[in-house]
Design a protein around this motif. Structure first.
Motif, PDB file in Angstrom:
ATOM      1  N   ILE A 111      11.164   1.722  26.787  1.00 61.73           N
ATOM      2  CA  ILE A 111      10.669   1.563  25.421  1.00 61.73           C
ATOM      3  C   ILE A 111      11.838   1.243  24.506  1.00 61.73           C
ATOM      4  N   GLU A 112      11.506   0.740  23.312  1.00 52.60           N
ATOM      5  CA  GLU A 112      12.514   0.481  22.285  1.00 52.60           C
ATOM      6  C   GLU A 112      12.050   1.082  20.964  1.00 52.60           C
ATOM      7  N   SER A 113      12.987   1.198  20.050  1.00 48.61           N
ATOM      8  CA  SER A 113      12.668   1.746  18.736  1.00 48.61           C
ATOM      9  C   SER A 113      11.792   0.766  17.944  1.00 48.61           C
ATOM     10  N   ALA A 114      10.766   1.277  17.306  1.00 52.74           N
ATOM     11  CA  ALA A 114       9.902   0.443  16.463  1.00 52.74           C
ATOM     12  C   ALA A 114      10.569   0.077  15.144  1.00 52.74           C
ATOM     13  N   ASP A 115      11.697   0.732  14.838  1.00 58.55           N
ATOM     14  CA  ASP A 115      12.400   0.425  13.588  1.00 58.55           C
ATOM     15  C   ASP A 115      12.907  -1.009  13.552  1.00 58.55           C
ATOM     16  N   ASN A 116      13.102  -1.600  14.740  1.00 59.81           N
ATOM     17  CA  ASN A 116      13.614  -2.968  14.812  1.00 59.81           C
ATOM     18  C   ASN A 116      12.518  -4.026  14.755  1.00 59.81           C
ATOM     19  N   PHE A 117      11.258  -3.598  14.732  1.00 64.30           N
ATOM     20  CA  PHE A 117      10.143  -4.549  14.724  1.00 64.30           C
ATOM     21  C   PHE A 117       9.948  -5.085  13.311  1.00 64.30           C
ATOM     22  N   PRO A 118       9.850  -6.420  13.140  1.00 62.49           N
ATOM     23  CA  PRO A 118       9.693  -6.990  11.786  1.00 62.49           C
ATOM     24  C   PRO A 118       8.423  -6.494  11.103  1.00 62.49           C
ATOM     25  N   GLN A 119       8.486  -6.312   9.817  1.00 66.12           N
ATOM     26  CA  GLN A 119       7.339  -5.862   9.038  1.00 66.12           C
ATOM     27  C   GLN A 119       6.730  -7.023   8.259  1.00 66.12           C
ATOM     28  N   PRO A 120       5.419  -7.026   8.095  1.00 62.10           N
ATOM     29  CA  PRO A 120       4.785  -8.129   7.351  1.00 62.10           C
ATOM     30  C   PRO A 120       5.076  -8.043   5.868  1.00 62.10           C
ATOM     31  N   GLN A 121       5.028  -9.184   5.226  1.00 59.13           N
ATOM     32  CA  GLN A 121       5.131  -9.221   3.769  1.00 59.13           C
ATOM     33  C   GLN A 121       3.738  -9.030   3.200  1.00 59.13           C
ATOM     34  N   GLY A 122       3.581  -8.070   2.317  1.00 59.50           N
ATOM     35  CA  GLY A 122       2.267  -7.772   1.762  1.00 59.50           C
ATOM     36  C   GLY A 122       1.826  -8.808   0.743  1.00 59.50           C
ATOM     37  N   VAL A 123       0.638  -8.602   0.221  1.00 57.72           N
ATOM     38  CA  VAL A 123       0.124  -9.481  -0.839  1.00 57.72           C
ATOM     39  C   VAL A 123       0.428  -8.842  -2.188  1.00 57.72           C
ATOM     40  N   ASP A 124       0.451  -9.649  -3.229  1.00 56.87           N
ATOM     41  CA  ASP A 124       0.747  -9.176  -4.579  1.00 56.87           C
ATOM     42  C   ASP A 124      -0.326  -8.199  -5.061  1.00 56.87           C
ATOM     43  N   ASP A 125       0.049  -7.380  -6.037  1.00 60.57           N
ATOM     44  CA  ASP A 125      -0.910  -6.441  -6.625  1.00 60.57           C
ATOM     45  C   ASP A 125      -2.061  -7.167  -7.313  1.00 60.57           C
ATOM     46  N   ASN A 126      -1.800  -8.366  -7.810  1.00 61.44           N
ATOM     47  CA  ASN A 126      -2.848  -9.137  -8.484  1.00 61.44           C
ATOM     48  C   ASN A 126      -3.486 -10.163  -7.535  1.00 61.44           C
ATOM     49  N   ALA A 127      -3.478  -9.869  -6.241  1.00 65.29           N
ATOM     50  CA  ALA A 127      -4.050 -10.786  -5.254  1.00 65.29           C
ATOM     51  C   ALA A 127      -5.552 -10.962  -5.470  1.00 65.29           C
ATOM     52  N   HIS A 128      -6.050 -12.124  -5.100  1.00 63.53           N
ATOM     53  CA  HIS A 128      -7.486 -12.396  -5.150  1.00 63.53           C
ATOM     54  C   HIS A 128      -8.177 -11.710  -3.969  1.00 63.53           C
ATOM     55  N   GLU A 129      -9.469 -11.497  -4.094  1.00 65.42           N
ATOM     56  CA  GLU A 129     -10.215 -10.818  -3.031  1.00 65.42           C
ATOM     57  C   GLU A 129     -11.573 -11.470  -2.805  1.00 65.42           C
ATOM     58  N   ASP A 212     -22.186  -8.906  12.988  1.00 66.16           N
ATOM     59  CA  ASP A 212     -23.062  -7.973  12.275  1.00 66.16           C
ATOM     60  C   ASP A 212     -22.832  -8.087  10.773  1.00 66.16           C
ATOM     61  N   ASP A 213     -23.425  -7.168  10.021  1.00 65.33           N
ATOM     62  CA  ASP A 213     -23.341  -7.213   8.557  1.00 65.33           C
ATOM     63  C   ASP A 213     -22.201  -6.366   7.993  1.00 65.33           C
ATOM     64  N   SER A 214     -21.301  -5.898   8.848  1.00 62.82           N
ATOM     65  CA  SER A 214     -20.146  -5.160   8.337  1.00 62.82           C
ATOM     66  C   SER A 214     -19.299  -6.080   7.464  1.00 62.82           C
ATOM     67  N   GLU A 215     -18.604  -5.490   6.505  1.00 63.82           N
ATOM     68  CA  GLU A 215     -17.860  -6.292   5.528  1.00 63.82           C
ATOM     69  C   GLU A 215     -16.443  -6.597   6.000  1.00 63.82           C
ATOM     70  N   VAL A 216     -16.026  -7.809   5.732  1.00 63.78           N
ATOM     71  CA  VAL A 216     -14.638  -8.223   5.932  1.00 63.78           C
ATOM     72  C   VAL A 216     -14.040  -8.452   4.545  1.00 63.78           C
ATOM     73  N   VAL A 217     -12.908  -7.820   4.289  1.00 61.46           N
ATOM     74  CA  VAL A 217     -12.229  -7.969   3.001  1.00 61.46           C
ATOM     75  C   VAL A 217     -11.023  -8.879   3.201  1.00 61.46           C
ATOM     76  N   MET A 218     -10.973  -9.963   2.441  1.00 59.69           N
ATOM     77  CA  MET A 218      -9.879 -10.929   2.525  1.00 59.69           C
ATOM     78  C   MET A 218      -9.134 -10.926   1.199  1.00 59.69           C
ATOM     79  N   ARG A 219      -7.907 -10.385   1.209  1.00 55.26           N
ATOM     80  CA  ARG A 219      -7.069 -10.397   0.020  1.00 55.26           C
ATOM     81  C   ARG A 219      -5.947 -11.405   0.234  1.00 55.26           C
ATOM     82  N   PHE A 220      -5.650 -12.188  -0.805  1.00 52.33           N
ATOM     83  CA  PHE A 220      -4.674 -13.261  -0.624  1.00 52.33           C
ATOM     84  C   PHE A 220      -3.990 -13.607  -1.930  1.00 52.33           C
ATOM     85  N   ASP A 221      -2.736 -14.045  -1.795  1.00 51.36           N
ATOM     86  CA  ASP A 221      -2.002 -14.618  -2.916  1.00 51.36           C
ATOM     87  C   ASP A 221      -1.560 -16.023  -2.512  1.00 51.36           C
ATOM     88  N   ASP A 222      -0.515 -16.535  -3.107  1.00 53.98           N
ATOM     89  CA  ASP A 222      -0.108 -17.913  -2.826  1.00 53.98           C
ATOM     90  C   ASP A 222       0.492 -18.088  -1.435  1.00 53.98           C
TER      91      ASP A 222
END
Length: 374
Positions: A111-129, A212-222
């Motif tokens: 195994i290896e440390s997960a600290d070295n795994f790249p992290q995603p860049q999040g979306v802005d606080d004012n992202a569209h939904e 099915d009718d479960s909801e998918v939430v799509m948040r996005f910025d530029d």
């Protein structure tokens, strides 16, 4: 750290996540899965540096919250043949190993440390939904993804375009030769917003979304999107750029309309298509009265084929050429009994729409014509 879980649950989740990982990675750790335990739940993550996909598994038991990574090839090969049974991970970070115990044996993996795994860049606080039913998103990705392009010069064509407005959500894909446009009138946004989802994350969603009718939430910025579905999370980078004005290429006032059985036409095209020229794949459509005639020919190899079928047509006699393989793709991505082929003249694009569709959506597909010699 020690935790226990279902072998088949682990195998199925890892198999789904493995589609994210590339065969060659810019950094070695992107070939690993991240294992992270938290509150008796195992969160599994995979990434290719552009897409991060995470999904949870309930644990039977767990004695700590911690994280580590395992090479994807090692763990996939090790667990894919298991029958349903509990398997236990004993993780020793001092010697960087995970011992996996099951009913009839055990194995150990580095195994290896997960600290070295790249992290995603999040979306802005004012992202569209956008909130959409899982079945709707699945259907729209299935219907459009075949029409996306694979171009280096125009990367904006290489994804599915989601265009939200106060009137509807429009889902579009085009490679310049064919186009799919689906308008969902049940989904509206107060502020216009749009994004281009690349083909790879779209394909991953297509394989994982529930019908099915479960909801998918799509948040996005530029630049980025965060998609929440089925208790899973996808972060991905979007295709940046301005999508072409798709409505401008859709011809209006198509006075010549053909109504024909979809499966019958699909079968007829498949029968005559092998007789067309390999390079052009041209099939000539001649419509006159109540007859639609399909002609294919390859004079280089002395091959010709003709097939006629009944249709409803009140326009003027017309001959127009289409690429056979494209027409097959278009018809295969409808599930209706009859289609309406709308034509203006042999030099303008033809539209194919289902004769029956629900009130809350409007689907059309477009194909550019090919030059034919009369």
């Amino acid at each position: 750290m020690r935790f226990t879980l279902s072998s088949t649950a682990l195998s199925s989740k890892l198999s789904a996540l493995s589609r994210v990982i590339n065969s060659k990675n810019p950094i070695a750790i992107l070939g690993h899965f991240v294992f992270r335990t938290e509150n008796n739940v195992l969160h599994l993550t995979a990434s290719d540096g552009e897409i991060w996909l995470s999904t949870p598994i309930e644990l039977t038991e767990c004695d700590a919250n911690d994280s580590f990574t395992i090479d994807s090839h090692y763990i996939l090969d090790a667990v894919k043949g298991f029958s349903e049974q509990p398997i236990t991970f004993d993780v020793n970070k001092s010697d960087n190993t995970a011992k996996v115990t099951y009913l009839n044996g055990q194995f150990a993996l580095p195994i290896e440390s997960a600290d070295n795994f790249p992290q995603p860049q999040g979306v802005d606080d004012n992202a569209h939904e956008i909130v959409i039913k899982s079945s709707q998103l699945s259907e729209n990705i299935n219907r459009t993804i075949f029409a996306t392009a694979q171009e280096e010069l125009r990367p904006v064509m290489n994804g599915i375009y989601f265009d939200a407005s106060h009137e509807c959500l429009t889902v579009v894909a085009s490679d310049g030769h064919k186009l799919v446009r689906n308008r969902l009138f049940s989904i509206k946004t107060e502020q216009p917003a749009a994004f281009i989802l690349p083909k790879k994350p779209a394909s991953l969603l297509k394989n994982m979304l529930l019908k099915d009718d479960s909801e998918v939430v799509m948040r996005f910025d530029d630049r980025n999107a965060l998609i929440l579905f089925n208790d899973s999370t996808m972060n991905c980078r979007l295709i940046e750029g301005r999508y072409p004005n798709y409505n401008s290429v859709i011809p209006q006032n198509n006075t010549n309309e053909v109504v024909v059985d979809r499966e019958g036409l699909l079968a007829a095209i498949k029968r005559v298509q092998p007789f067309s020229n390999d390079a052009s794949n041209l099939i000539r459509f001649h419509i006159e009265g109540g007859i639609l005639q399909l002609d294919a020919e390859d004079f280089d190899f002395n091959k010709t084929a003709t097939e006629r079928m009944a249709c409803e047509y009140n326009g003027r006699p017309m001959s127009i050429g289409f690429k056979g393989s494209v027409f097959v793709e278009v018809l295969s991505n409808f599930d209706c009994q009859e289609v309406n082929i709308q034509l203006a003249d042999p030099s303008r694009a033809g539209l194919v729409v289902p004769m029956e569709q629900s009130e809350d959506q409007d689907v059309l597909m477009l194909m550019m014509p090919m030059l034919i010699n009369d």
